[in-house]
Design a protein around this motif. Structure first.
Motif, PDB file in Angstrom:
ATOM      1  N   GLY A 161       0.811  -1.208   0.000  1.00 26.49           N
ATOM      2  CA  GLY A 161       0.000   0.000   0.000  1.00 26.49           C
ATOM      3  C   GLY A 161       0.841   1.254   0.000  1.00 26.49           C
ATOM      4  O   GLY A 161       2.000   1.266  -0.426  1.00 26.49           O
ATOM      5  N   GLY A 162       0.255   2.342   0.527  1.00 23.50           N
ATOM      6  CA  GLY A 162       0.919   3.641   0.493  1.00 23.50           C
ATOM      7  C   GLY A 162       1.868   3.859   1.648  1.00 23.50           C
ATOM      8  O   GLY A 162       2.180   2.939   2.415  1.00 23.50           O
ATOM      9  N   LYS A 163       2.317   5.098   1.788  1.00 22.67           N
ATOM     10  CA  LYS A 163       3.284   5.441   2.826  1.00 22.67           C
ATOM     11  C   LYS A 163       2.685   5.246   4.215  1.00 22.67           C
ATOM     12  O   LYS A 163       1.512   5.496   4.444  1.00 22.67           O
ATOM     13  N   ARG A 164       3.537   4.819   5.136  1.00 18.83           N
ATOM     14  CA  ARG A 164       3.114   4.642   6.511  1.00 18.83           C
ATOM     15  C   ARG A 164       3.018   6.012   7.196  1.00 18.83           C
ATOM     16  O   ARG A 164       3.922   6.837   7.067  1.00 18.83           O
ATOM     17  N   ILE A 165       1.928   6.236   7.901  1.00 16.28           N
ATOM     18  CA  ILE A 165       1.717   7.488   8.614  1.00 16.28           C
ATOM     19  C   ILE A 165       1.949   7.263  10.103  1.00 16.28           C
ATOM     20  O   ILE A 165       1.376   6.348  10.705  1.00 16.28           O
ATOM     21  N   PHE A 166       2.780   8.092  10.699  1.00 10.22           N
ATOM     22  CA  PHE A 166       3.077   8.003  12.133  1.00 10.22           C
ATOM     23  C   PHE A 166       2.342   9.117  12.860  1.00 10.22           C
ATOM     24  O   PHE A 166       2.420  10.286  12.468  1.00 10.22           O
ATOM     25  N   THR A 167       1.641   8.772  13.938  1.00  2.00           N
ATOM     26  CA  THR A 167       0.933   9.761  14.742  1.00  2.00           C
ATOM     27  C   THR A 167       1.198   9.504  16.225  1.00  2.00           C
ATOM     28  O   THR A 167       1.604   8.404  16.617  1.00  2.00           O
ATOM     29  N   GLY A 168       0.939  10.515  17.050  1.00  2.00           N
ATOM     30  CA  GLY A 168       1.049  10.352  18.495  1.00  2.00           C
ATOM     31  C   GLY A 168       2.409   9.856  18.928  1.00  2.00           C
ATOM     32  O   GLY A 168       3.453  10.346  18.477  1.00  2.00           O
ATOM     33  N   ASN A 169       2.407   8.854  19.807  1.00  2.00           N
ATOM     34  CA  ASN A 169       3.662   8.288  20.323  1.00  2.00           C
ATOM     35  C   ASN A 169       4.477   7.634  19.219  1.00  2.00           C
ATOM     36  O   ASN A 169       5.709   7.606  19.274  1.00  2.00           O
ATOM     37  N   LEU A 173       8.541   7.824  18.411  1.00  2.00           N
ATOM     38  CA  LEU A 173       9.409   6.656  18.254  1.00  2.00           C
ATOM     39  C   LEU A 173      10.124   6.689  16.903  1.00  2.00           C
ATOM     40  O   LEU A 173      11.276   6.267  16.788  1.00  2.00           O
ATOM     41  N   ARG A 174       9.440   7.179  15.889  1.00  2.00           N
ATOM     42  CA  ARG A 174      10.081   7.303  14.578  1.00  2.00           C
ATOM     43  C   ARG A 174      11.243   8.290  14.635  1.00  2.00           C
ATOM     44  O   ARG A 174      12.315   8.041  14.080  1.00  2.00           O
ATOM     45  N   GLN A 175      11.035   9.438  15.303  1.00  2.00           N
ATOM     46  CA  GLN A 175      12.096  10.428  15.427  1.00  2.00           C
ATOM     47  C   GLN A 175      13.267   9.875  16.239  1.00  2.00           C
ATOM     48  O   GLN A 175      14.427  10.102  15.899  1.00  2.00           O
ATOM     49  N   LYS A 176      12.943   9.122  17.287  1.00  2.00           N
ATOM     50  CA  LYS A 176      13.977   8.513  18.120  1.00  2.00           C
ATOM     51  C   LYS A 176      14.775   7.475  17.332  1.00  2.00           C
ATOM     52  O   LYS A 176      15.969   7.261  17.579  1.00  2.00           O
ATOM     53  N   SER A 177      14.125   6.833  16.344  1.00  2.00           N
ATOM     54  CA  SER A 177      14.739   5.752  15.571  1.00  2.00           C
ATOM     55  C   SER A 177      15.447   6.233  14.316  1.00  2.00           C
ATOM     56  O   SER A 177      15.895   5.411  13.507  1.00  2.00           O
ATOM     57  N   ALA A 178      15.543   7.529  14.128  1.00  2.00           N
ATOM     58  CA  ALA A 178      16.184   8.057  12.926  1.00  2.00           C
ATOM     59  C   ALA A 178      17.627   7.559  12.815  1.00  2.00           C
ATOM     60  O   ALA A 178      18.252   7.177  13.801  1.00  2.00           O
ATOM     61  N   PHE A 179      18.132   7.559  11.600  1.00  3.50           N
ATOM     62  CA  PHE A 179      19.525   7.159  11.379  1.00  3.50           C
ATOM     63  C   PHE A 179      20.353   8.393  11.063  1.00  3.50           C
ATOM     64  O   PHE A 179      19.822   9.472  10.763  1.00  3.50           O
ATOM     65  N   PHE A 180      21.660   8.234  11.153  1.00  8.67           N
ATOM     66  CA  PHE A 180      22.563   9.359  10.921  1.00  8.67           C
ATOM     67  C   PHE A 180      22.635   9.702   9.429  1.00  8.67           C
ATOM     68  O   PHE A 180      22.451   8.849   8.565  1.00  8.67           O
ATOM     69  N   TRP A 181      22.938  10.959   9.161  1.00  8.27           N
ATOM     70  CA  TRP A 181      23.009  11.455   7.778  1.00  8.27           C
ATOM     71  C   TRP A 181      23.980  10.624   6.939  1.00  8.27           C
ATOM     72  O   TRP A 181      23.676  10.248   5.815  1.00  8.27           O
ATOM     73  N   GLU A 182      25.135  10.348   7.509  1.00  9.53           N
ATOM     74  CA  GLU A 182      26.140   9.589   6.745  1.00  9.53           C
ATOM     75  C   GLU A 182      25.711   8.133   6.545  1.00  9.53           C
ATOM     76  O   GLU A 182      26.088   7.498   5.552  1.00  9.53           O
ATOM     77  N   GLU A 183      24.925   7.582   7.469  1.00  5.60           N
ATOM     78  CA  GLU A 183      24.383   6.241   7.285  1.00  5.60           C
ATOM     79  C   GLU A 183      23.376   6.236   6.145  1.00  5.60           C
ATOM     80  O   GLU A 183      23.346   5.298   5.332  1.00  5.60           O
ATOM     81  N   GLN A 184      22.547   7.267   6.093  1.00  7.51           N
ATOM     82  CA  GLN A 184      21.554   7.353   5.024  1.00  7.51           C
ATOM     83  C   GLN A 184      22.217   7.309   3.650  1.00  7.51           C
ATOM     84  O   GLN A 184      21.732   6.663   2.723  1.00  7.51           O
TER      85      GLN A 184
END
Length: 349
Positions: A161-169, A173-184
């Motif tokens: 399906g389409g893009k996953r939408i993150f809401t609330g908590n 958690l998505r922001q906490k799970s971000a990866f580093f720029w150089e890893e990207q």
């Protein structure tokens, strides 16, 4: 806290999992028409062994993918809408009935997921350079008879399906799970050059002597790329539990299914890893980031942002909420491990 389970069984029946209960699937199935898997496939459909014995490679190939297709359909049942499935697969070259040819496994799998309505995303070539001095097969130096040597496998990526939408908590958690720029920049390249892992696992007659496992770095990257902390990841061809271990380090829940009971038992043993060894992966990840920041000029450092949870600089604003936790304890409960986490302190780097 995360949980990690291994079940022994055939993934064409995932009745232990509820509909739409899985956020991400990361796996590497048996490769049709690779000889080491002939017995496994033939054991599920004797007509495959008959086709191979009679020299009908195309029929054997078709029937092997029929077996995989049933598993992909069951994976579709348990995968949440907007979830991802990442499949490491290699094509096969084989001589059957004196005819050498390529059996395109990745094409068959793409066609199946298109049929099921999935979005096909750009794939990754995993390059496993051969150490062999001969970079060809066939008639040596003479033209019109040699064949190129395959030194890559595919990592196919599909979205339901389409893009996953993150809401609330979930958004936090998505922001906490971000990866580093150089890893990207490395992870989202279409070419991964990662050394393969040792395939020899046992000499016992009751167990196959090659694991066919992918190296830890592959599922670890994919888990971080396509899931968030607290998500549940499935590997329907768990093997030695590499995906499960990657999830333990990455603070995701995991479920592994392995058809061979003895291999499943080995996976459970592997998951009982030394906590210091697992946390060293996290330490190395942070050290690499600090080394990257250290290479920046003063002008570029001045444009960096500050990551409050860890107290170091990052390249982009999206990295400021990254909070990487380390494993504080592992508890074994039958076929399940429970991991507890604590904040990783920069002074431990």
């Amino acid at each position: 806290m995360t949980t990690h389970q291994i079940f022994s069984g055939n993934s064409s029946n995932l009745s232990m999992l509820a509909d739409k209960s899985i956020d991400l699937i990361v796996t590497s199935p048996p490769y049709p028409m690779i000889e080491m898997w002939d017995i496994l496939f033939s054991g599920q459909n004797p007509d495959i062994g008959t086709a191979l014995a009679s020299g009908n490679g195309r029929d054997a190939f078709d029937k092997m993918h029929e077996i995989l297709n049933k598993i992909w359909e069951e994976c579709d049942r348990v995968l949440k809408n907007n979830g991802f499935i990442c499949i490491n697969i290699g094509d096969a070259t084989r001589t059957v009935n004196n005819q050498f040819q390529l059996y395109s496994n990745h094409t068959r799998i793409i066609n199946k997921f298109v049929e099921m309505g999935y979005c096909v995303l750009p794939d990754i070539h995993w390059r496993k350079q051969s150490n062999a001095p001969n970079k060809f097969m066939g008639s040596g130096m003479y033209p019109a008879g040699a064949y190129v040597t395959y030194e890559h496998e595919y990592i196919l990526i599909f979205r339901k399906g389409g893009k996953r939408i993150f809401t609330g908590n979930g958004k936090k958690l998505r922001q906490k799970s971000a990866f580093f720029w150089e890893e990207q920049n490395i992870w989202f390249s279409d070419l991964w050059e990662i050394k393969g892992t040792s395939q020899i696992i046992a000499k016992d007659k009751g167990i196959r002597n090659r694991s066919a496992s992918f190296p830890f770095e592959i599922p670890y990257r994919l888990v971080n790329m396509y899931s968030a902390e607290g998500d549940t990841v499935l590997d329907p061809f768990a093997g030695l539990g590499t995906t499960n271990i990657a999830c333990m380090v990455a603070n995701r829940n995991s479920v592994g299914i392995e058809i061979d009971l003895k291999i499943a038992e080995l996976a459970l043993e592997n998951m009982n890893a030394d906590i210091n060894d697992l946390n060293s992966i996290i330490r190395h990840r942070i050290e690499k980031h600090l080394n990257f920041i250290g290479t920046l000029s003063d002008e570029k450092k001045a444009k960096c942002y500050f990551n409050v949870p860890h107290g170091f600089y990052v390249k982009t604003k999206q990295e400021t909420a990254i909070e990487i936790e380390q494993i504080a304890g592992i508890i074994k409960d039958d076929n399940k491990y429970i991991c507890q986490y604590e904040k990783y302190r920069l002074s431990e780097c």
